[in-house]
Design a protein around this motif. Structure first.
Motif, PDB file in Angstrom:
ATOM      1  N   UNK A  63       0.852  -1.129   0.122  1.00  0.00           N
ATOM      2  CA  UNK A  63      -0.036   0.120  -0.062  1.00  0.00           C
ATOM      3  C   UNK A  63       1.040   1.160   0.060  1.00  0.00           C
ATOM      4  N   UNK A  64       2.137   1.286   0.779  1.00  0.00           N
ATOM      5  CA  UNK A  64       2.699   2.261   0.484  1.00  0.00           C
ATOM      6  C   UNK A  64       3.295   2.543  -0.675  1.00  0.00           C
ATOM      7  N   UNK A  65       3.803   1.469  -1.753  1.00  0.00           N
ATOM      8  CA  UNK A  65       4.072   1.600  -3.048  1.00  0.00           C
ATOM      9  C   UNK A  65       2.967   2.330  -3.815  1.00  0.00           C
ATOM     10  N   UNK A  66       1.885   1.788  -3.466  1.00  0.00           N
ATOM     11  CA  UNK A  66       0.626   2.162  -4.227  1.00  0.00           C
ATOM     12  C   UNK A  66       0.436   3.792  -3.935  1.00  0.00           C
ATOM     13  N   UNK A  67       0.413   4.608  -2.723  1.00  0.00           N
ATOM     14  CA  UNK A  67       0.310   5.856  -2.478  1.00  0.00           C
ATOM     15  C   UNK A  67       1.351   6.588  -3.176  1.00  0.00           C
ATOM     16  N   UNK A  68       2.408   6.015  -3.212  1.00  0.00           N
ATOM     17  CA  UNK A  68       3.691   6.693  -3.655  1.00  0.00           C
ATOM     18  C   UNK A  68       3.531   7.049  -5.313  1.00  0.00           C
ATOM     19  N   UNK A  69       2.812   5.938  -5.925  1.00  0.00           N
ATOM     20  CA  UNK A  69       2.363   5.858  -7.274  1.00  0.00           C
ATOM     21  C   UNK A  69       1.569   6.964  -7.449  1.00  0.00           C
ATOM     22  N   UNK A  70       0.478   7.031  -6.490  1.00  0.00           N
ATOM     23  CA  UNK A  70      -0.596   8.178  -6.786  1.00  0.00           C
ATOM     24  C   UNK A  70      -0.129   9.643  -6.776  1.00  0.00           C
ATOM     25  N   UNK A  71       1.246   9.887  -5.781  1.00  0.00           N
ATOM     26  CA  UNK A  71       1.825  11.086  -5.578  1.00  0.00           C
ATOM     27  C   UNK A  71       2.461  11.240  -6.974  1.00  0.00           C
ATOM     28  N   UNK A  72       3.284  10.491  -7.444  1.00  0.00           N
ATOM     29  CA  UNK A  72       3.933  10.822  -8.752  1.00  0.00           C
ATOM     30  C   UNK A  72       2.964  10.913  -9.906  1.00  0.00           C
ATOM     31  N   UNK A  98       1.385  14.269 -10.086  1.00  0.00           N
ATOM     32  CA  UNK A  98       2.322  15.314 -10.391  1.00  0.00           C
ATOM     33  C   UNK A  98       2.789  15.187 -12.006  1.00  0.00           C
ATOM     34  N   UNK A  99       2.301  13.956 -12.563  1.00  0.00           N
ATOM     35  CA  UNK A  99       2.553  13.628 -14.025  1.00  0.00           C
ATOM     36  C   UNK A  99       4.115  13.194 -14.021  1.00  0.00           C
ATOM     37  N   UNK A 100       4.527  12.533 -13.023  1.00  0.00           N
ATOM     38  CA  UNK A 100       5.796  11.967 -13.165  1.00  0.00           C
ATOM     39  C   UNK A 100       5.314  10.471 -13.504  1.00  0.00           C
ATOM     40  N   UNK A 101       5.084  10.183 -14.730  1.00  0.00           N
ATOM     41  CA  UNK A 101       4.518   8.906 -15.350  1.00  0.00           C
ATOM     42  C   UNK A 101       5.168   7.761 -15.142  1.00  0.00           C
ATOM     43  N   UNK A 102       6.653   8.157 -15.360  1.00  0.00           N
ATOM     44  CA  UNK A 102       7.368   6.618 -15.615  1.00  0.00           C
ATOM     45  C   UNK A 102       7.489   6.425 -13.986  1.00  0.00           C
ATOM     46  N   UNK A 103       8.023   7.177 -13.120  1.00  0.00           N
ATOM     47  CA  UNK A 103       8.146   6.858 -11.644  1.00  0.00           C
ATOM     48  C   UNK A 103       6.909   6.369 -11.148  1.00  0.00           C
ATOM     49  N   UNK A 104       5.743   6.778 -11.475  1.00  0.00           N
ATOM     50  CA  UNK A 104       4.316   6.390 -11.008  1.00  0.00           C
ATOM     51  C   UNK A 104       4.244   4.866 -11.237  1.00  0.00           C
ATOM     52  N   UNK A 154       3.634  -0.863 -10.320  1.00  0.00           N
ATOM     53  CA  UNK A 154       4.200  -2.173 -10.560  1.00  0.00           C
ATOM     54  C   UNK A 154       4.866  -2.849  -9.132  1.00  0.00           C
ATOM     55  N   UNK A 155       5.504  -1.899  -8.677  1.00  0.00           N
ATOM     56  CA  UNK A 155       6.109  -2.522  -7.213  1.00  0.00           C
ATOM     57  C   UNK A 155       4.875  -2.949  -6.090  1.00  0.00           C
ATOM     58  N   UNK A 156       4.008  -2.058  -6.290  1.00  0.00           N
ATOM     59  CA  UNK A 156       2.779  -2.458  -5.264  1.00  0.00           C
ATOM     60  C   UNK A 156       2.031  -3.707  -5.741  1.00  0.00           C
ATOM     61  N   UNK A 157       1.833  -3.742  -6.934  1.00  0.00           N
ATOM     62  CA  UNK A 157       1.214  -5.034  -7.462  1.00  0.00           C
ATOM     63  C   UNK A 157       2.024  -6.471  -7.223  1.00  0.00           C
ATOM     64  N   UNK A 158       3.277  -6.293  -7.372  1.00  0.00           N
ATOM     65  CA  UNK A 158       4.251  -7.305  -7.292  1.00  0.00           C
ATOM     66  C   UNK A 158       4.136  -7.611  -5.530  1.00  0.00           C
ATOM     67  N   UNK A 159       4.259  -6.527  -4.655  1.00  0.00           N
ATOM     68  CA  UNK A 159       4.306  -7.160  -3.285  1.00  0.00           C
ATOM     69  C   UNK A 159       2.939  -7.372  -2.781  1.00  0.00           C
ATOM     70  N   UNK A 160       1.994  -6.916  -3.495  1.00  0.00           N
ATOM     71  CA  UNK A 160       0.695  -7.316  -2.920  1.00  0.00           C
ATOM     72  C   UNK A 160       0.344  -8.934  -3.455  1.00  0.00           C
ATOM     73  N   UNK A 161       0.827  -9.107  -4.680  1.00  0.00           N
ATOM     74  CA  UNK A 161       0.633 -10.537  -5.228  1.00  0.00           C
ATOM     75  C   UNK A 161       1.454 -11.395  -4.396  1.00  0.00           C
ATOM     76  N   UNK A 162       2.598 -11.214  -3.972  1.00  0.00           N
ATOM     77  CA  UNK A 162       3.502 -11.808  -3.149  1.00  0.00           C
ATOM     78  C   UNK A 162       3.013 -12.382  -1.849  1.00  0.00           C
ATOM     79  N   UNK A 163       2.190 -11.212  -1.057  1.00  0.00           N
ATOM     80  CA  UNK A 163       1.712 -11.420   0.238  1.00  0.00           C
ATOM     81  C   UNK A 163       0.236 -11.525   0.304  1.00  0.00           C
ATOM     82  N   UNK A 217      -5.475   3.641 -15.766  1.00  0.00           N
ATOM     83  CA  UNK A 217      -5.747   4.944 -16.048  1.00  0.00           C
ATOM     84  C   UNK A 217      -4.470   5.803 -16.329  1.00  0.00           C
ATOM     85  N   UNK A 218      -3.246   5.279 -15.825  1.00  0.00           N
ATOM     86  CA  UNK A 218      -1.968   5.927 -16.302  1.00  0.00           C
ATOM     87  C   UNK A 218      -1.939   5.868 -17.802  1.00  0.00           C
ATOM     88  N   UNK A 219      -1.900   4.565 -18.353  1.00  0.00           N
ATOM     89  CA  UNK A 219      -1.778   4.383 -19.550  1.00  0.00           C
ATOM     90  C   UNK A 219      -2.759   5.024 -20.691  1.00  0.00           C
TER      91      UNK A 219
END
Length: 574
Positions: A171-180, A183-189, A194-203, A218-220
């Motif tokens: 969820x941390x990664x997810x919130x970080x993605x929303x912040x990016x 602010x239209x930092x799409x690559x970082x977002x 992706x980090x959020x998805x992998x972490x959530x799937x793993x656990x 939504x980003x794409x």
């Protein structure tokens, strides 16, 4: 033929069987899971097992929340909050406050959510602190305050890594993605989603998996990569439809329809938009239905179907009125509830005030009655010393000195005790905290000079509304404590301040002898003195705690032997 009562009872599942059913269906079948929890709640109510009732109320609220049934979830959370308060179960109370904050976020009531979350943070519960920090990050990001959003996100991430709350890291990664993303930092977002998805799937955190996929879609869509966007929305729908996450399903469907609208594929967009409209109406998702109606109306207008488009304008007006009516009803209910709570508190406070007044009066009389014989003991001992010193041997003079010292100490204790029990009968005013600090320094000026203590104010102090002489007393006790328990170094005491939400947070750091972990709570109890040979009554820090609590705050210490101490305390304006 009706089955007998005994047969009906035998057909019911036991609590263990229900818990097993919940474990089998959790994350696999939302409806079966909800049925199992409801059965468990009914059974625990029948058995009047309050511990199990609290568990099932929480689990049912969570399941309904994920299904998008926010009103029902709120009802169970509110019941759980009240029951846990009655039971004095702080852990469950924190849980329910955390969940109610999430409900308020979905409704857009951000200030109410913030109030709940800061109440959660007042407790020493890292798991819920982490969730509270995450939610605060989400709120401040939604308000465009990215500095605060990142501040709380960092706090959440540190807590999660220290305590190994691996699910919450997703969820941390997810919130970080929303912040990016904002602010239209799409690559970082995209990387964070992706980090959020992998972490959530793993656990095994499918809810966050679905959220990450939807935001990636939504980003794409935002950068006109519609094929990739649709792939993410479709993957999201596979999870949400399987698990019964109806709100996320409806949201993902709406975003999918948007991609067809933007790319000019109106027939497909119209089909999906009307489907979303119906789904949202059936599930009472007012805001999503309003968006779907607006999108359908815009598509019909673009297709030149003006008559049908105008009908949708009427639907949009009706939907607006319906949402406004619901929100008005919700506000009325909230005001009525607050009025009931206020009346209850007024009555309770009136009764408690009478009891407290009686107790204070009794304590005053008692303290003064005890002081009178003390004065006699002190006076006669002084006469004995002045008139018969030459006739007394060394041992008798030592006894006499001990009597006078003990008499003075008892008098000091009674004086401080009278101050302690009289704290609440005081006048509220608005004042500068720096002025209060200066007054406390004047009160112990000789002690400061004698110890050659250096007192540093690191940043500007606020103006607050409270009881000024109490805050003076608070600083006096804390400064006196820092000087009393100094090390061989010259005492250096540093005061820092920051505003946290609506709370004023102060930190008083010293370079004294420090305090072992085992005594961090004990020192705030009345008549507890760690060093029996040191001067004092054992009331100072207890009085400091009472003053802080009276101002709606909390006080605690962070210290190690030989490394000094930092006393933290919060104050609310009264």
């Amino acid at each position: 033929m009706q089955p007998s009562k005994e047969k009906k009872t035998s057909q019911r599942r036991s609590v263990n069987q229900i818990l097993e059913a919940m474990e089998r269906t959790e994350g696999k079948n939302s409806e079966q899971y909800i049925e199992a929890v409801q059965e468990g709640l009914t059974l625990s109510r029948n058995q009047k097992n309050r511990i199990l009732i609290l568990k099932f109320l929480h689990d049912l609220g969570m399941a309904l929340f994920k299904a998008g049934k926010f009103k029902e979830a709120k009802k169970y959370y509110a019941e759980g909050q009240e029951l846990s308060r009655q039971e004095g179960d702080i852990q469950m109370l924190i849980k329910f406050k955390t969940r109610l904050a999430a409900i308020q976020i979905t409704k857009g009531n951000m200030q109410q959510a913030i109030d709940y979350l800061f109440e959660v943070l007042e407790q020493d519960a890292p798991e819920f602190s982490s969730e509270a920090y995450n939610n605060l990050s989400y709120i401040y990001r939604s308000q465009g305050d990215y500095e605060k959003a990142n501040f709380y996100l960092e706090k959440a991430l540190i807590t999660n890594k220290e305590k190994k709350f691996l699910k919450q890291i997703g969820f941390n990664y997810f919130n970080a993605g929303l912040i990016f993303f904002d602010q239209e930092f799409y690559k970082e977002a995209l990387q964070e989603f992706n980090n959020s998805y992998v972490q959530a799937r793993r656990h095994s955190f499918p809810y966050v998996e679905a959220l990450s996929l939807m935001q990636s879609g939504r980003l794409f869509s935002e950068v006109d990569y519609f094929k990739e966007a649709r792939r993410f929305f479709t993957e999201c729908l596979l999870i949400t439809e399987r698990l019964g996450y109806h709100f996320l399903t409806t949201s993902a469907m709406f975003h999918l329809s948007e991609t067809y609208t933007i790319s000019g594929e109106y027939e497909q967009a119209l089909r999906l938009s009307k489907e979303v409209e119906q789904m949202a109406e059936d599930a009472s998702f007012g805001q999503i239905r309003l968006k779907a109606l607006g999108q359908t109306q815009a598509i019909l207008k673009l297709q030149g179907k003006h008559k049908e488009s105008n009908k949708y304008l009427e639907k949009i007006t009706e939907a607006h009125s319906s949402i406004l009516s619901e929100e008005t009803d919700e506000v009325k209910k909230l005001l009525m509830q607050k009025e009931k709570e206020l009346q209850f508190l007024i009555a309770k406070n009136r009764a408690m005030r009478q009891q407290n007044d009686d107790m204070r009066q009794y304590m005053h009389v008692l303290a003064h009655d005890i002081k009178e014989p003390l004065r006699s003991i002190g006076g006669f001992t002084d006469l004995l010393k002045r008139n018969y010193t030459d006739d007394l041997d060394n041992k008798a003079q030592e006894y006499m000195k001990f009597i006078m010292g003990s008499t003075q100490q008892m008098d000091d204790i009674l004086t401080d005790l009278l101050k302690y029990i009289s704290l609440e009968s005081s006048k509220v005013s608005t004042f500068d905290v720096m002025d209060a600090l200066n007054m406390s320094k004047q009160a112990i000026e000789l002690k400061i000079k004698d110890a050659k203590a250096k007192i540093v104010v690191a940043n500007p102090l606020p103006t607050i509304t409270g009881i000024k002489h109490q805050v003076v007393e608070l600083f006096t006790h804390l400064l006196d404590n820092a000087i009393k328990f100094r090390s061989k170094k010259r005492p250096t005491i540093t005061l820092t301040y920051e505003l946290q939400g609506e709370k004023h947070l102060f930190a008083l750091e010293d370079n004294g002898i420090g305090i072992a972990d085992d005594y961090h709570e004990i020192i705030f109890r009345i008549f507890n003195r760690l060093e029996k040979n040191m001067p004092g009554t054992g009331i100072g820090l207890a009085m400091a705690k009472k003053i802080v609590q009276f101002h709606g705050g909390k006080i605690w210490v962070d210290s190690e032997p030989g490394k000094g101490s930092t006393f933290y305390f919060t104050l609310n304006s009264l």
